[in-house]
Design a protein around this motif. Structure first.
Motif, PDB file in Angstrom:
ATOM      1  N   THR A 146      42.683  28.933  44.337  1.00  0.00           N
ATOM      2  CA  THR A 146      41.933  29.491  43.217  1.00  0.00           C
ATOM      3  C   THR A 146      41.481  30.914  43.513  1.00  0.00           C
ATOM      4  O   THR A 146      41.733  31.831  42.732  1.00  0.00           O
ATOM      5  CB  THR A 146      40.657  28.660  42.934  1.00  0.00           C
ATOM      6  N   ALA A 147      40.823  31.072  44.656  1.00  0.00           N
ATOM      7  CA  ALA A 147      40.165  32.339  44.962  1.00  0.00           C
ATOM      8  C   ALA A 147      41.141  33.516  44.946  1.00  0.00           C
ATOM      9  O   ALA A 147      40.795  34.612  44.517  1.00  0.00           O
ATOM     10  CB  ALA A 147      39.476  32.246  46.321  1.00  0.00           C
ATOM     11  N   SER A 189      43.957  25.723  38.604  1.00  0.00           N
ATOM     12  CA  SER A 189      42.715  25.709  39.387  1.00  0.00           C
ATOM     13  C   SER A 189      41.708  26.709  38.813  1.00  0.00           C
ATOM     14  O   SER A 189      40.504  26.428  38.759  1.00  0.00           O
ATOM     15  CB  SER A 189      43.019  26.024  40.850  1.00  0.00           C
ATOM     16  N   ILE A 240      42.128  34.352  40.850  1.00  0.00           N
ATOM     17  CA  ILE A 240      41.247  34.751  39.754  1.00  0.00           C
ATOM     18  C   ILE A 240      41.435  36.223  39.398  1.00  0.00           C
ATOM     19  O   ILE A 240      41.550  36.586  38.231  1.00  0.00           O
ATOM     20  CB  ILE A 240      39.772  34.509  40.135  1.00  0.00           C
TER      21      ILE A 240
END
Lengths: 273, 287
Positions: free
Chosen positions: B214-215, B239, B218
């Motif tokens: 996810t990180a 995610s 984004i």
């Protein structure tokens, strides 16, 4: 050529971080990172850059997670190796592998919807150092348990047989033979888990409360370095952005040092045996 | 001085206590896993339907489905794999077949790859946004996200391929040389096919890692929920969708749980496939 490419991606990343962080280093922000009181890097009138509460939050959250997860993981591994019947042990391991594959975002979401309300009932506001520590502990638990299992499995059978021959009980065998013998393997598993916990972002950002102050208790909200990057990356500019790069650089240095320590330990262990 | 009987009792007690503590620790782990799955099922299952899987995102994700999100996710993963597999396999081939292990270049490359493996995912996101999105001008796009993920799974691919190559029988190489095969032919016709299951395990784990990420996504692949037309479009990964629903959309928990269930199921299937492959591979060469 391809190998060179693969090996140098990390150099490119570090170079980008250094280049990005350079304005912050050059403009003498370093003392301000240590001594400023607040974190308001975007403020036009009175920008302040207190990075210390976030570093402290990262350390505290990671330490809490390791303190919670290491005893549980190691005890579980001992049980798995010395008490559990083989057929159940296989299933236990499968379940742990499954748990190890659960994405961090799922842990974070679960923490936010289930754990945080629970802690809130205990002591508001719920989003706290404790919540982040527990969620991280759950995330690194399978890593610690699985590496401890494999470390315990590599304890020589002859030592265990000798212990049984001396009439030692299981308790004594575990604490005086197996655990000391598997110490370095278990230790490197815990270290690996810590490196993962330091760098973890999503699970933490959802439950930690995101307030950049030194926490007074485990129920206070905190904001680790990774969360800061994730929250502010989207809109940061100029010196604020440089600070985020600096934060990223610190993260890479810490996790890199942990990895280097691990590799070094492994090589030394390899030379001895 | 303890009597032998009390000492034996003491020992029996400590053995039992050790077992109980271990049992509690081991079962606690599994109970927590059970709790997580149960909570997700409780919250998300009522929301799950065929329409949810294929429908467009509506009302910030609260209603409608996750169709475009799934398409974007698949595109991101495919790009990441397509970009990371050639250098990953190439690097492993070089390390295993062309340099002596322990020499300076070999150690430098291995060190670089291991260091890359230790970089936190949020830093990949920071780097991806600066390099792919801004310097290379790709913007917030599926391509940026895929390239960022490619960097992230590269060390994994190198490591698994290297392990696969190194666990091949050693006499494959001299045998091939004795038949007069060139090194290129040996690699293409013998070593790579023989190591293929091992490489596939690495690729499968790489897919699981990409899906879980996810990180790093984004701020590289962005937030858009339209149907993506090309890799140049912005598209949110599954995610990221869960994150957005949980954090930014009030009353998004049901849809977030349903999306998390879908993600968990995908990861479960992929990981099971990987361990199935790995077990078959082990049986072939190590029995």
């Amino acid at each position: 050529m391809l190998a060179l490419l693969s090996g140098s991606v990390v150099l490119l990343i570090v170079w980008f971080l250094v280049a990005g962080a350079l304005p912050a280093l050059r403009d003498g922000y370093l003392p301000r990172l240590l001594f400023d009181e607040h974190w308001q890097p975007g403020s036009a009138r009175d920008p302040q850059f207190a990075l210390m509460p976030m570093l402290a939050a990262s350390v505290l959250v990671t330490a809490l997670a390791a303190l919670l997860a290491a005893p549980l993981g190691i005890a579980g591994a001992v049980f798995h190796r010395f008490y559990l019947p083989k057929r159940l042990a296989v299933w236990n391991q499968r379940m742990l592998e499954l748990l190890a594959g659960v994405p961090s975002i799922v842990f974070g979401f679960w923490g936010l919807t289930v754990l945080v309300p629970l802690i809130n009932r205990l002591h508001p506001p719920g989003q706290s150092l404790l919540a982040a520590g527990i969620v991280l502990a759950l995330m690194i638990l399978p890593t610690i348990a699985l590496t401890s299992q494999s470390a315990l499995r590599s304890v020589p059978e002859s030592q265990l047989l000798a212990a049984a021959g001396l009439g030692m009980g299981r308790f004594a065998t575990v604490f005086h033979i197996a655990l000391p013998s598997a110490r370095s393997g278990i230790g490197s598993g815990v270290l690996l888990a810590i490196a993962r916990a330091v760098g973890e972002t999503m699970a933490v950002v959802m439950v930690c409360g995101n307030i950049a102050k030194f926490p007074g208790s485990v129920f206070d909200p905190v904001r680790p370095v990774t969360a800061t990057i994730a929250l502010e990356m989207g809109y940061a500019s100029s010196s604020h952005k440089a600070l985020l790069y600096l934060a990223g650089l610190i993260l890479v240095l810490v996790t890199g040092a942990l990895t280097g320590w691990l590799a070094f330990g492994k090589r030394n262990a390899g030379e001895v045996s | 001085m303890k009597s032998p009987v009390s000492r034996r009792n003491h020992r029996r007690f400590s053995d039992l206590a050790c077992g109980i503590v271990g049992a509690v620790a081991a079962s606690l782990t599994l109970v927590v896993l059970g709790c997580i799955v149960w909570d997700l099922l409780r919250l998300g299952l009522p929301h799950l339907s065929w329409l949810f899987l294929t429908g467009e995102v509506a009302d910030g994700g609260r209603s409608g489905g996750i169709g475009p999100v799934l398409v974007s996710t698949v595109m991101i993963v495919v790009i990441a794999l397509a970009v990371a597999i050639p250098p990953g396999v190439g690097c492993a081939l070089w390390l295993s077949e062309f340099v002596r292990p322990g020499t300076v270049p070999a150690r430098a490359i291995t060190g670089g790859v291991d260091l890359l493996a230790s970089v936190p995912s949020i830093v990949f996101g920071l780097f991806g946004m600066a390099f792919f999105a801004q310097v290379l001008g790709l913007g917030f796009s599926i391509l940026s996200g895929g390239l960022t993920l490619a960097c992230m799974i590269l060390p994994l691919l190198v490591r698994t391929t290297l392990t696969a190559l190194q666990s091949l029988p050693v006499d494959l190489r001299p045998s091939a040389a004795a038949l007069g095969l060139t090194q290129t032919t040996t690699i293409r016709k013998i070593l790579l096919p023989a190591a293929l299951p091992g490489i596939l395990v690495g690729v499968t784990i790489g897919v699981a890692r990409s899906l879980s990420e996810t990180a790093a996504l984004i701020f590289t692949s962005g937030y858009a929920t339209r149907w993506p037309d090309s890799p140049g479009d912005s598209g949110r990964a599954l995610s990221v969708h869960i994150y957005d629903l949980a954090m930014n959309i009030p009353n998004g928990a049901a849809a977030a749980s349903a999306s998390a269930l879908v993600l968990l199921l995908m990861i479960l299937v992929i990981n099971s496939f990987a361990s199935f492959l790995a077990e078959r591979w082990l049986r072939r060469y190590h029995s």
